[in-house]
Structure formats: structure tokens, C-alpha cells
Scaffold this motif. Sequence first.
Motif, PDB file in Angstrom:
ATOM      1  N   VAL A  15      -0.089   7.157  11.045  1.00  0.00           N
ATOM      2  CA  VAL A  15      -0.415   7.173   9.616  1.00  0.00           C
ATOM      3  C   VAL A  15       0.215   5.970   8.927  1.00  0.00           C
ATOM      4  CG1 VAL A  15      -0.231   8.455   7.462  1.00  0.00           C
ATOM      5  CG2 VAL A  15      -0.606   9.693   9.609  1.00  0.00           C
ATOM      6  N   ARG A  16       1.478   5.716   9.229  1.00  0.00           N
ATOM      7  CA  ARG A  16       2.163   4.557   8.644  1.00  0.00           C
ATOM      8  C   ARG A  16       1.439   3.258   8.977  1.00  0.00           C
ATOM      9  NH1 ARG A  16       7.344   3.230  11.715  1.00  0.00           N
ATOM     10  NH2 ARG A  16       5.653   2.726  13.171  1.00  0.00           N
ATOM     11  N   ASP A  17       1.093   3.090  10.239  1.00  0.00           N
ATOM     12  CA  ASP A  17       0.447   1.850  10.659  1.00  0.00           C
ATOM     13  C   ASP A  17      -0.919   1.685  10.001  1.00  0.00           C
ATOM     14  OD1 ASP A  17       2.664   1.457  12.218  1.00  0.00           O
ATOM     15  OD2 ASP A  17       1.696   2.037  14.107  1.00  0.00           O
ATOM     16  N   ALA A  18      -1.644   2.792   9.851  1.00  0.00           N
ATOM     17  CA  ALA A  18      -2.960   2.731   9.209  1.00  0.00           C
ATOM     18  C   ALA A  18      -2.826   2.350   7.742  1.00  0.00           C
ATOM     19  CB  ALA A  18      -3.674   4.076   9.356  1.00  0.00           C
ATOM     20  N   VAL A  19      -1.836   2.916   7.083  1.00  0.00           N
ATOM     21  CA  VAL A  19      -1.609   2.614   5.663  1.00  0.00           C
ATOM     22  C   VAL A  19      -1.186   1.157   5.488  1.00  0.00           C
ATOM     23  CG1 VAL A  19      -0.071   3.094   3.724  1.00  0.00           C
ATOM     24  CG2 VAL A  19      -1.132   4.985   4.967  1.00  0.00           C
ATOM     25  N   VAL A  20      -0.290   0.689   6.344  1.00  0.00           N
ATOM     26  CA  VAL A  20       0.162  -0.713   6.276  1.00  0.00           C
ATOM     27  C   VAL A  20      -1.014  -1.665   6.451  1.00  0.00           C
ATOM     28  CG1 VAL A  20       1.502  -2.476   7.483  1.00  0.00           C
ATOM     29  CG2 VAL A  20       2.539  -0.254   6.984  1.00  0.00           C
ATOM     30  N   ALA A  21      -1.865  -1.381   7.436  1.00  0.00           N
ATOM     31  CA  ALA A  21      -3.013  -2.251   7.693  1.00  0.00           C
ATOM     32  C   ALA A  21      -4.009  -2.228   6.545  1.00  0.00           C
ATOM     33  CB  ALA A  21      -3.697  -1.829   8.995  1.00  0.00           C
ATOM     34  N   ALA A  22      -4.213  -1.055   5.946  1.00  0.00           N
ATOM     35  CA  ALA A  22      -5.195  -0.924   4.869  1.00  0.00           C
ATOM     36  C   ALA A  22      -4.718  -1.590   3.584  1.00  0.00           C
ATOM     37  CB  ALA A  22      -5.503   0.547   4.621  1.00  0.00           C
ATOM     38  N   LEU A  23      -3.450  -1.431   3.268  1.00  0.00           N
ATOM     39  CA  LEU A  23      -2.940  -1.929   1.981  1.00  0.00           C
ATOM     40  C   LEU A  23      -2.579  -3.417   2.019  1.00  0.00           C
ATOM     41  CD1 LEU A  23      -0.681   1.016   0.744  1.00  0.00           C
ATOM     42  CD2 LEU A  23      -2.944   0.373  -0.065  1.00  0.00           C
ATOM     43  N   GLY A  24      -2.132  -3.897   3.151  1.00  0.00           N
ATOM     44  CA  GLY A  24      -1.747  -5.305   3.216  1.00  0.00           C
ATOM     45  C   GLY A  24      -0.662  -5.622   2.199  1.00  0.00           C
ATOM     46  N   ASP A  25      -0.865  -6.708   1.427  1.00  0.00           N
ATOM     47  CA  ASP A  25       0.156  -7.120   0.455  1.00  0.00           C
ATOM     48  C   ASP A  25       0.150  -6.288  -0.816  1.00  0.00           C
ATOM     49  OD1 ASP A  25      -2.152  -7.978  -0.739  1.00  0.00           O
ATOM     50  OD2 ASP A  25      -1.625 -10.108  -0.770  1.00  0.00           O
ATOM     51  N   LYS A  26      -0.722  -5.277  -0.901  1.00  0.00           N
ATOM     52  CA  LYS A  26      -0.698  -4.365  -2.054  1.00  0.00           C
ATOM     53  C   LYS A  26       0.493  -3.405  -1.969  1.00  0.00           C
ATOM     54  CE  LYS A  26      -4.460  -5.372  -4.474  1.00  0.00           C
ATOM     55  NZ  LYS A  26      -4.759  -6.668  -3.805  1.00  0.00           N
ATOM     56  N   ALA A  48      -5.025  -0.350  -7.705  1.00  0.00           N
ATOM     57  CA  ALA A  48      -5.762  -0.917  -6.583  1.00  0.00           C
ATOM     58  C   ALA A  48      -5.323  -0.281  -5.264  1.00  0.00           C
ATOM     59  CB  ALA A  48      -5.564  -2.429  -6.540  1.00  0.00           C
ATOM     60  N   ALA A  49      -4.018  -0.064  -5.099  1.00  0.00           N
ATOM     61  CA  ALA A  49      -3.512   0.548  -3.874  1.00  0.00           C
ATOM     62  C   ALA A  49      -4.001   1.991  -3.756  1.00  0.00           C
ATOM     63  CB  ALA A  49      -1.984   0.505  -3.859  1.00  0.00           C
ATOM     64  N   ALA A  50      -3.996   2.715  -4.861  1.00  0.00           N
ATOM     65  CA  ALA A  50      -4.473   4.095  -4.836  1.00  0.00           C
ATOM     66  C   ALA A  50      -5.952   4.151  -4.450  1.00  0.00           C
ATOM     67  CB  ALA A  50      -4.252   4.739  -6.201  1.00  0.00           C
ATOM     68  N   ARG A  51      -6.734   3.210  -4.947  1.00  0.00           N
ATOM     69  CA  ARG A  51      -8.163   3.181  -4.617  1.00  0.00           C
ATOM     70  C   ARG A  51      -8.366   2.909  -3.109  1.00  0.00           C
ATOM     71  NH1 ARG A  51     -12.197   2.664  -8.141  1.00  0.00           N
ATOM     72  NH2 ARG A  51     -10.775   1.793  -9.727  1.00  0.00           N
ATOM     73  N   ILE A  52      -7.566   2.014  -2.568  1.00  0.00           N
ATOM     74  CA  ILE A  52      -7.663   1.729  -1.131  1.00  0.00           C
ATOM     75  C   ILE A  52      -7.297   2.964  -0.321  1.00  0.00           C
ATOM     76  CG2 ILE A  52      -6.642   0.397   0.756  1.00  0.00           C
ATOM     77  CD1 ILE A  52      -6.335  -1.935  -1.270  1.00  0.00           C
ATOM     78  N   LEU A  53      -6.232   3.644  -0.720  1.00  0.00           N
ATOM     79  CA  LEU A  53      -5.815   4.842   0.005  1.00  0.00           C
ATOM     80  C   LEU A  53      -6.900   5.920  -0.034  1.00  0.00           C
ATOM     81  CD1 LEU A  53      -2.081   5.080  -1.118  1.00  0.00           C
ATOM     82  CD2 LEU A  53      -2.941   4.471   1.153  1.00  0.00           C
ATOM     83  N   LEU A 120      -9.807   8.057 -10.363  1.00  0.00           N
ATOM     84  CA  LEU A 120      -9.877   8.189  -8.910  1.00  0.00           C
ATOM     85  C   LEU A 120      -9.822   9.641  -8.472  1.00  0.00           C
ATOM     86  CD1 LEU A 120      -7.494   5.297  -7.771  1.00  0.00           C
ATOM     87  CD2 LEU A 120      -9.974   5.241  -8.048  1.00  0.00           C
ATOM     88  N   TRP A 121      -8.919  10.410  -9.071  1.00  0.00           N
ATOM     89  CA  TRP A 121      -8.786  11.840  -8.782  1.00  0.00           C
ATOM     90  C   TRP A 121      -8.669  12.574 -10.117  1.00  0.00           C
ATOM     91  CZ3 TRP A 121      -5.391   8.393  -6.180  1.00  0.00           C
ATOM     92  CH2 TRP A 121      -5.671   8.199  -4.810  1.00  0.00           C
ATOM     93  N   THR A 122      -9.632  13.407 -10.435  1.00  0.00           N
ATOM     94  CA  THR A 122      -9.591  14.123 -11.717  1.00  0.00           C
ATOM     95  C   THR A 122      -8.409  15.085 -11.789  1.00  0.00           C
ATOM     96  OG1 THR A 122     -11.129  15.786 -10.833  1.00  0.00           O
ATOM     97  CG2 THR A 122     -12.072  13.957 -12.083  1.00  0.00           C
ATOM     98  N   SER A 123      -7.873  15.481 -10.642  1.00  0.00           N
ATOM     99  CA  SER A 123      -6.717  16.385 -10.640  1.00  0.00           C
ATOM    100  C   SER A 123      -5.480  15.739 -11.247  1.00  0.00           C
ATOM    101  CB  SER A 123      -6.403  16.849  -9.214  1.00  0.00           C
ATOM    102  OG  SER A 123      -6.112  15.743  -8.373  1.00  0.00           O
ATOM    103  N   ALA A 124      -5.494  14.416 -11.411  1.00  0.00           N
ATOM    104  CA  ALA A 124      -4.342  13.729 -12.007  1.00  0.00           C
ATOM    105  C   ALA A 124      -4.211  14.019 -13.492  1.00  0.00           C
ATOM    106  CB  ALA A 124      -4.461  12.220 -11.795  1.00  0.00           C
ATOM    107  N   ASN A 125      -5.253  14.524 -14.123  1.00  0.00           N
ATOM    108  CA  ASN A 125      -5.297  14.697 -15.579  1.00  0.00           C
ATOM    109  C   ASN A 125      -4.074  15.433 -16.121  1.00  0.00           C
ATOM    110  OD1 ASN A 125      -5.931  15.131 -18.257  1.00  0.00           O
ATOM    111  ND2 ASN A 125      -7.824  16.228 -17.866  1.00  0.00           N
ATOM    112  N   TRP A 126      -3.932  16.692 -15.763  1.00  0.00           N
ATOM    113  CA  TRP A 126      -2.831  17.488 -16.324  1.00  0.00           C
ATOM    114  C   TRP A 126      -1.482  17.069 -15.754  1.00  0.00           C
ATOM    115  CZ3 TRP A 126      -4.341  23.300 -17.328  1.00  0.00           C
ATOM    116  CH2 TRP A 126      -5.350  23.324 -18.292  1.00  0.00           C
ATOM    117  N   PHE A 127      -1.451  16.601 -14.507  1.00  0.00           N
ATOM    118  CA  PHE A 127      -0.191  16.114 -13.942  1.00  0.00           C
ATOM    119  C   PHE A 127       0.347  14.940 -14.768  1.00  0.00           C
ATOM    120  CE2 PHE A 127      -1.856  17.694  -9.661  1.00  0.00           C
ATOM    121  CZ  PHE A 127      -1.083  18.842  -9.686  1.00  0.00           C
TER     122      PHE A 127
END
Length: 206
Positions: A15-26, A48-53, A120-127
Amino acid sequence: MQGNLAAVSPAPEAVRDAVVAALGDKAKRVDLKHGEVTVIVTAANYLAAARILRDHESCRFEQLLDLCGVDYSEYKMGDWDGPRYAVVSHLLSVSLNQRVRLRVFAADDELPEVDSLVDLWTSANWFEREAFDLYGIVFVGHMDLRRILTDYGFIGHPFRKDFPVSGHVEMIYDAERKRVVYQPVTIEPREITPRIIREENYGGLQ
């Protein structure tokens, strides 16, 4: 197993390696501790990072499970020397059966601001409304950022470490005015010492 759900969770290292590769310098930093992956990003790269994730094929974190504010001002007994306020989100990929923690620090302690994740995620609203209410963190782009737990006349943000335990004002019903009014707090702060310390022979102990 039906559908495309992963039968077994991938190893945390994968998971770590996949996230590192996907995000790059983000990504400012990606940590793996206690089997959990934490991504730290700057406020400028947060959205931008959240959208990539969410969208990258090796991440696919479709769900935002939780989001909260954090005040680091008294972290490690006041030894913390970084930015004061952070926002921490927990993301879940149902399709890949993996999780990640996303942390962003607000650049300005006086006016902590980060982008909203509601688009990106509507669940973020009340949080995000809760983090705004309790910590005073402003979520730029939120469509309805207002208090959600405290009342409309509440002063300050009660989860900040410098907020007094008794608050600033109290709300009472004024019988003469026949309405609720606010007044300065009348509770006197006091230190409560356990009886076993206060009384020399408490419980027959010598």
C-alpha cells in the motif's frame, strides 16, 4: 468472493509503495508505522493529492470514513515546533481492500485554512463543519461552512488547547426578559485533589 473485492488485504508495504508511486512529488512524506500508512501533504497539494488517492488505479480510495482537526500546540508537552493545526482523514478502498491516513497542516496558525474535500467525497461535509466548529479550521470551497455542534452565539473553538475549560460565556434563561441570554461565566475554577492525598489516614492507611 463476488465482484472485484480483494479477498485479502495487500501488505502495508505494498500500500505504501503504491501510494508513493501514485502521488510522486505531491506527497511530502509517506510513513509506515504499526502496519498503517500515513501520507503527509502540504496545504498547496492537499486537494490534488486527495484526488489522486481517489482516482489512481493502484489506490482507488472511494470512501472517506473520517475527517477531524488536530491542535498540536501542546503535543509532546509543548515541544512541538511545527504548524499548529492539522486535518487528518481516513480513506478506504473497498475495491482494493486497503486504507490510508491523509494528514495536512494548515500553513497559517492565525487563520488555518485548507481546501474542502466535499467535491471529492460528500461525506466530508459534516466532518469539515465539525472541525471548523471545534478548531476554527476554515475549509476553502465548502458550500455551507457553519457551526454544527455549538450554538450560534458560541464564542471561540472549544477543542483548541488554549480554550478555557469553563468557556467564555454561559447561557441562562432570564425570567424577567422571558428569553435565553448570555452572560460571563460564573463558575469559579478550582483544583480538586483526590481524598487519598488530602487526608493523611484515609481508609486506615498509614
